[in-house]
Design a protein around this motif. Structure first.
Motif, PDB file in Angstrom:
ATOM      1  N   LEU A   1     -27.056  38.293  25.483  1.00  0.00           N
ATOM      2  CA  LEU A   1     -27.590  36.946  25.635  1.00  0.00           C
ATOM      3  C   LEU A   1     -29.100  36.887  25.403  1.00  0.00           C
ATOM      4  O   LEU A   1     -29.645  35.811  25.163  1.00  0.00           O
ATOM      5  CB  LEU A   1     -27.248  36.411  27.032  1.00  0.00           C
TER       6      LEU A   1
ATOM      7  N   ARG B   1     -27.555  32.963  21.426  1.00  0.00           N
ATOM      8  CA  ARG B   1     -27.389  31.786  22.282  1.00  0.00           C
ATOM      9  C   ARG B   1     -26.155  31.936  23.163  1.00  0.00           C
ATOM     10  O   ARG B   1     -26.157  31.566  24.337  1.00  0.00           O
ATOM     11  CB  ARG B   1     -27.277  30.528  21.418  1.00  0.00           C
ATOM     12  N   TRP B   2     -25.070  32.448  22.572  1.00  0.00           N
ATOM     13  CA  TRP B   2     -23.815  32.691  23.290  1.00  0.00           C
ATOM     14  C   TRP B   2     -23.457  34.163  23.136  1.00  0.00           C
ATOM     15  O   TRP B   2     -24.088  34.882  22.350  1.00  0.00           O
ATOM     16  CB  TRP B   2     -22.695  31.799  22.757  1.00  0.00           C
TER      17      TRP B   2
ATOM     18  N   LEU C   1     -20.487  28.551  20.920  1.00  0.00           N
ATOM     19  CA  LEU C   1     -19.486  28.829  21.950  1.00  0.00           C
ATOM     20  C   LEU C   1     -18.223  29.328  21.267  1.00  0.00           C
ATOM     21  O   LEU C   1     -17.772  28.745  20.278  1.00  0.00           O
ATOM     22  CB  LEU C   1     -19.194  27.552  22.734  1.00  0.00           C
TER      23      LEU C   1
ATOM     24  N   ASP D   1     -16.836  33.889  24.809  1.00  0.00           N
ATOM     25  CA  ASP D   1     -17.363  33.324  26.053  1.00  0.00           C
ATOM     26  C   ASP D   1     -16.250  33.002  27.030  1.00  0.00           C
ATOM     27  O   ASP D   1     -16.375  33.250  28.234  1.00  0.00           O
ATOM     28  CB  ASP D   1     -18.176  32.062  25.740  1.00  0.00           C
TER      29      ASP D   1
ATOM     30  N   TRP E   1     -25.945  31.506  31.717  1.00  0.00           N
ATOM     31  CA  TRP E   1     -24.814  31.366  30.787  1.00  0.00           C
ATOM     32  C   TRP E   1     -23.565  30.909  31.539  1.00  0.00           C
ATOM     33  O   TRP E   1     -22.869  29.991  31.103  1.00  0.00           O
ATOM     34  CB  TRP E   1     -24.565  32.707  30.084  1.00  0.00           C
TER      35      TRP E   1
ATOM     36  N   ILE F   1     -21.214  27.480  31.207  1.00  0.00           N
ATOM     37  CA  ILE F   1     -19.753  27.498  31.018  1.00  0.00           C
ATOM     38  C   ILE F   1     -19.069  26.742  32.156  1.00  0.00           C
ATOM     39  O   ILE F   1     -18.149  25.945  31.951  1.00  0.00           O
ATOM     40  CB  ILE F   1     -19.238  28.953  30.981  1.00  0.00           C
TER      41      ILE F   1
END
Length: 204
Positions: free
Chosen positions: A130, A134-135, A141, A145, A172, A176
């Motif tokens: 991370l 970004r993901w 996404l 994830d 993160w 989510i």
């Protein structure tokens, strides 16, 4: 989570796979969940189900476009579904909760200690990813994830995640956790195992 993210309506049926019902064995001889049934089509194994849903319902996409990016997401899905699960989830959730639910014995402290040791390495690896993306799987996404969040959600239910170890992982997971697709998980209640106060809190 994949079904909810893609806004696919589904009837969820609880299956106590450890009871090894013959009717369920006919659906999946491996005796594992999940199993997806669409009319006469029956499919088992979570990875196969998720990729089937991605192909049948490509929007919103949960796999990136290029072969290289897709390969990286698939690598991480395997990491969390296999390695993380064996290293951490089996040793913590399996010992502390599943043995009690299935009535197969008492927790082995050696396994619990090993799970507690291993989760630190996995959280550090997630933090490393991370810090560069970004993901987890890249700049969007993805299934990676959701695979990671599924494992951590189970462990968070028994308060076995040190969220102070990595602010990146905590942020993160908070992102989510705030998605509509994740909300149904936050209302889960298991008999004999009450939710910890922070579990459903988006500002945990």
């Amino acid at each position: 989570m994949v079904l909810a993210e893609k806004k696919i309506e589904v009837e969820l049926i609880e299956e106590r796979f450890w009871e090894e019902r013959s009717e369920f064995r006919r659906l999946n001889p491996a005796g594992k969940v999940p199993v997806l049934k669409v009319d006469d089509f029956i499919l088992s194994e979570s990875n196969a189900i998720c990729e089937y849903l991605e192909e049948k319902h490509p929007n919103p996409p949960l796999l990136p476009r290029t072969p290289e990016e897709r390969a990286e997401v698939r690598r991480l899905v395997s990491w969390f579904d296999d390695k993380f699960y064996r290293d951490v989830t089996v040793n913590l959730l399996g010992e502390r909760m599943m043995k009690r639910i299935t009535g197969v014995g008492y927790p082995e402290s050696t396994n619990v200690k090993e799970g507690s040791r291993q989760i630190k390495m996995h959280l550090d690896y997630m933090s490393w990813l991370l810090d560069r993306r970004r993901w987890l799987g890249g700049n969007m996404l993805s299934l990676a994830d959701f695979s990671a969040a599924a494992q951590l959600s189970c462990l968070d239910y028994i308060s076995d995640v040190d969220w102070d170890r990595s602010p990146l992982v905590k942020d993160w997971y908070a992102t989510i956790k705030s998605r509509p697709a994740f909300r149904s998980l936050l209302s889960d209640q298991l008999s004999g195992f009450p939710q910890p106060p922070h579990y459903a809190n988006l500002d945990f």
